[in-house]
Design a protein around this motif. Structure first.
Motif, short mmCIF file in Angstrom:
data_model
loop_
_atom_site.label_atom_id
_atom_site.label_comp_id
_atom_site.label_asym_id
_atom_site.label_seq_id
_atom_site.Cartn_x
_atom_site.Cartn_y
_atom_site.Cartn_z
N LYS A 47 79.09 72.57 40.85
CA LYS A 47 79.84 72.37 39.61
C LYS A 47 80.15 70.89 39.39
CE LYS A 47 84.39 73.86 39.29
NZ LYS A 47 85.26 72.82 38.73
N SER A 48 80.63 70.23 40.44
CA SER A 48 81.02 68.82 40.29
C SER A 48 79.82 67.95 39.90
CB SER A 48 81.59 68.29 41.61
OG SER A 48 82.82 68.88 41.87
N ILE A 49 78.69 68.18 40.57
CA ILE A 49 77.51 67.35 40.29
C ILE A 49 76.95 67.69 38.91
CG2 ILE A 49 75.17 66.77 41.08
CD1 ILE A 49 76.13 67.40 43.96
N HIS A 78 78.56 68.62 36.25
CA HIS A 78 79.38 67.92 35.24
C HIS A 78 78.93 66.47 35.08
CE1 HIS A 78 82.68 70.58 34.21
NE2 HIS A 78 82.99 70.80 35.46
N ARG A 79 78.79 65.81 36.21
CA ARG A 79 78.48 64.38 36.16
C ARG A 79 77.10 64.14 35.56
NH1 ARG A 79 82.36 65.59 39.64
NH2 ARG A 79 83.81 63.99 40.36
N TYR A 80 76.12 64.96 35.97
CA TYR A 80 74.77 64.80 35.43
C TYR A 80 74.78 65.07 33.92
CZ TYR A 80 72.60 64.53 40.13
OH TYR A 80 72.22 64.16 41.40
N PRO A 85 95.04 61.21 45.24
CA PRO A 85 93.61 61.37 45.54
C PRO A 85 92.98 62.31 44.51
CG PRO A 85 94.95 62.54 47.17
CD PRO A 85 95.89 61.90 46.21
N SER A 86 92.24 61.77 43.57
CA SER A 86 91.59 62.61 42.55
C SER A 86 90.25 62.00 42.16
CB SER A 86 92.48 62.73 41.31
OG SER A 86 91.71 63.22 40.23
N ALA A 87 89.19 62.75 42.42
CA ALA A 87 87.86 62.27 42.05
C ALA A 87 87.70 62.26 40.54
CB ALA A 87 86.81 63.18 42.68
N GLN A 88 88.46 63.09 39.86
CA GLN A 88 88.35 63.12 38.40
C GLN A 88 88.94 61.85 37.80
OE1 GLN A 88 90.19 66.80 37.22
NE2 GLN A 88 88.67 68.04 38.26
N VAL A 89 90.07 61.40 38.34
CA VAL A 89 90.68 60.16 37.84
C VAL A 89 89.78 58.98 38.19
CG1 VAL A 89 92.68 58.64 38.05
CG2 VAL A 89 93.01 61.13 37.98
N ILE A 131 89.37 69.17 50.98
CA ILE A 131 88.88 70.56 50.80
C ILE A 131 89.83 71.33 49.89
CG2 ILE A 131 87.56 70.65 52.95
CD1 ILE A 131 89.90 72.28 54.16
N ILE A 132 90.38 70.62 48.91
CA ILE A 132 91.43 71.21 48.06
C ILE A 132 90.95 72.52 47.39
CG2 ILE A 132 90.86 69.81 45.99
CD1 ILE A 132 94.46 70.34 47.11
N ASP A 133 89.69 72.58 46.96
CA ASP A 133 89.21 73.77 46.25
C ASP A 133 88.98 74.96 47.19
OD1 ASP A 133 89.27 72.39 43.88
OD2 ASP A 133 87.14 71.87 43.91
N GLU A 134 88.85 74.66 48.48
CA GLU A 134 88.55 75.72 49.44
C GLU A 134 89.82 76.28 50.08
OE1 GLU A 134 85.71 73.78 48.05
OE2 GLU A 134 86.28 72.53 49.73
N VAL A 171 98.89 72.38 40.53
CA VAL A 171 98.48 71.98 39.17
C VAL A 171 96.97 72.13 38.97
CG1 VAL A 171 100.45 70.52 38.64
CG2 VAL A 171 98.51 69.52 39.86
N LYS A 172 96.40 73.10 39.65
CA LYS A 172 94.99 73.42 39.41
C LYS A 172 94.92 74.45 38.27
CE LYS A 172 93.11 70.73 42.45
NZ LYS A 172 92.27 69.63 42.00
N GLU A 173 93.86 75.23 38.21
CA GLU A 173 93.70 76.19 37.11
C GLU A 173 94.88 77.16 37.04
OE1 GLU A 173 91.46 74.75 38.89
OE2 GLU A 173 89.43 74.96 38.11
C1 S3P Z 1 86.65 67.72 41.13
C2 S3P Z 1 87.72 67.15 41.76
C3 S3P Z 1 88.88 67.92 42.23
C4 S3P Z 1 88.55 69.38 42.34
C5 S3P Z 1 87.85 69.91 41.12
C6 S3P Z 1 86.54 69.17 40.93
C7 S3P Z 1 85.55 66.86 40.69
O1 S3P Z 1 89.93 67.74 41.32
O2 S3P Z 1 89.73 70.13 42.58
O3 S3P Z 1 87.58 71.29 41.25
O4 S3P Z 1 84.48 67.39 40.34
O5 S3P Z 1 85.74 65.65 40.69
P1 S3P Z 1 90.89 66.45 41.35
O6 S3P Z 1 90.08 65.27 41.07
O7 S3P Z 1 91.90 66.69 40.29
O8 S3P Z 1 91.47 66.48 42.72
#
Ligand code: S3P
Length: 429
Positions: free
Chosen positions: A22-24, A26-28, A164-168, A313-316, A341-343
């Motif tokens: 899912k993460s990859i 989105h980015r692609y 720590p947020s990869a989305q930010v 491993i927040i999602d796991e 503060v996830k889904e």
């Molecule tokens: C994701 C980052 C994580 C994760 C989310 C996917 C991503 O969120 O929980 O399911 O693809 O960068 P945060 O960046 O809010 O931690």
């Protein structure tokens, strides 16, 4: 709302290829929409979330052709998004909303980003701050979506991510790619680095010195041909299911093993899984492998997950908590306040659903403690319309006494529409 009934299993066996990460995906999808040329994406995620990213790209002028469910062609806008005629609908996807904000902020249009009820409850101030520092004008409603972005030229910044947020991180990198000057960013805890790999794959130059990433503005992207690795976060449900049965044998083919995601495999090993890597290769900077999982003779142990590991491993964490009662020593999770503060508020929902199955569990503000050696019974589970809760409790149900009903099971389709069919094939009854 749909309900799935999960019957207990006696073993977990088989070999599967998982849909794209899912993460990859989105980015692609997002970078292909900005790039010049036609990108072909194979094994694209079948989840609804990455399709929200594709939908937004289409609304911004990219051309999307879905060849079959998993092969998608995206003809990009060559760096110039158009003014969308309607709000950009991010659905349930926090990734879409946050990363897209960074991607579009420098384009000279007015954008409105909307989402479903759950997405409207999620914190967005975290992206507004850095983007405002870069000169973007963003309006939120009480820190939440809908977001209105008045696009315009951006300036580079030097940013330290407070959470720590990869989305930010990605929002800042995507904005930095199109800003004036070189944007730098440092993270105290290293989060998933798919954006860094994806940017490089699409032709951008990005440097890392220690914890500090830098990206020069004004770089152009060019289309690629890429295959998305299988989703390790989806695999986590099957890995945890395999841990529940001493004679399990699970083979996962072409699954993503990016080191910034793969601490999950260390946790599975620490809990008592015996993982063999049968094959591994690199594609566009992403590690992809075939792994075989059995259960070590020592059986299923417990552990405490805290600190940086919780963030990685927040999602796991929901599924690891859900198998906690079946471990010998229990599972404790700390430093995971982000789960709230996830889904959904995943701490509170995991606690509520574990109790519904008869488990003893202690809730903390930043986690929970599940003692080991407990027997669970089938129960009525509330997914809270959260995909990972629906799937986590389907796994817990495999070792419970009696059937379990997962209400709101359709939520699984947010990341893994094939979940229940695959679970049924792998669970031996
Ligand atoms: C994701 C980052 C994580 C994760 C989310 C996917 C991503 O969120 O929980 O399911 O693809 O960068 P945060 O960046 O809010 O931690």
């Amino acid at each position: 709302m749909s309900t799935q009934t999960i019957r207990p299993a006696r073993s977990f066996q088989g070999s599967v290829t998982l849909p794209g990460d899912k993460s990859i995906s989105h980015r692609y999808a997002l970078l292909a929409g900005l790039a010049e040329g036609t990108t072909r994406l194979s094994n694209f995620s079948t989840g609804a979330d990455p399709h929200s990213s594709l939908g937004c790209m289409e609304a911004l002028g990219a051309k999307i052709v879905i060849n079959d469910t998993k092969t998608i062609d995206v003809t990009g806008t060559a760096g110039s998004f158009t003014q969308p005629s309607k709000p950009l609908d991010c659905g349930n996807s926090g990734s879409t909303m946050r990363m897209l904000s960074g991607l579009i902020a420098s384009h000279p249009h007015i954008f409105t980003l909307i989402g479903d009820h759950s997405l409207t409850l999620r914190p967005m101030e975290r992206i507004r701050k850095p983007l405002m520092q870069m000169g973007a004008k963003l309006d939120l409603v009480d820190g939440h979506a809908p977001i209105t972005i008045y696009g315009g030229p951006l300036n580079a910044i030097d940013f330290e991510t407070p959470i720590p947020s990869a989305q930010v991180k990605t929002a800042v990198l995507f904005a930095g790619l199109q800003a004036q000057g070189t944007t730098s960013l440092s993270e105290s805890i290293r989060t998933r680095d798919h954006s860094e790999h994806a940017l490089r794959a699409f032709g951008a130059t990005l440097t890392r010195e220690g914890d500090r990433l830098s990206i020069a503005g004004g770089q152009k992207l060019r289309a690629i041909d890429a295959t998305v690795p299988g989703d390790l976060s989806s695999a986590a449900f099957f890995l945890c299911a395999a841990l529940l049965f001493p004679d399990s044998n699970l083979v996962l083919d072409a699954v993503g093993m990016n080191p910034t995601r793969a601490s999950l495999l260390d946790v599975v090993t620490a809990l008592g899984g015996a993982i063999k890597v049968l094959h591994v290769e690199e594609k566009h900077g992403e590690m992809v492998g075939t792994i075989q999982v059995n259960v070590a003779p020592s059986g299923l142990k417990g552990m405490e997950i805290s600190g940086a590991l919780s963030a990685q491993i927040i999602d796991e964490l929901p599924v690891l908590a859900a198998i906690g009662p079946y471990t010998r020593d229990g599972i404790t999770i700390r430093d995971a306040k982000e789960l709230r503060v996830k889904e959904s508020d995943r701490i509170s929902l995991v606690v509520r659903n574990l109790r519904a199955m008869g488990a003893e569990v202690t809730e903390f503000e930043d986690g929970l403690a599940v003692p080991g050696n407990q027997k669970l019974h089938g129960a009525s589970i509330d997914s809270g319309t959260d995909h990972r809760i629906a799937m986590a409790f389907s796994v817990a149900a495999l070792r419970a006494e009696g059937d379990t009903e997962i209400h709101g099971a359709e939520a699984a389709a947010i990341s893994f529409p094939e979940f229940f069919t695959m679970l049924d094939t792998l669970a031996q009854r």
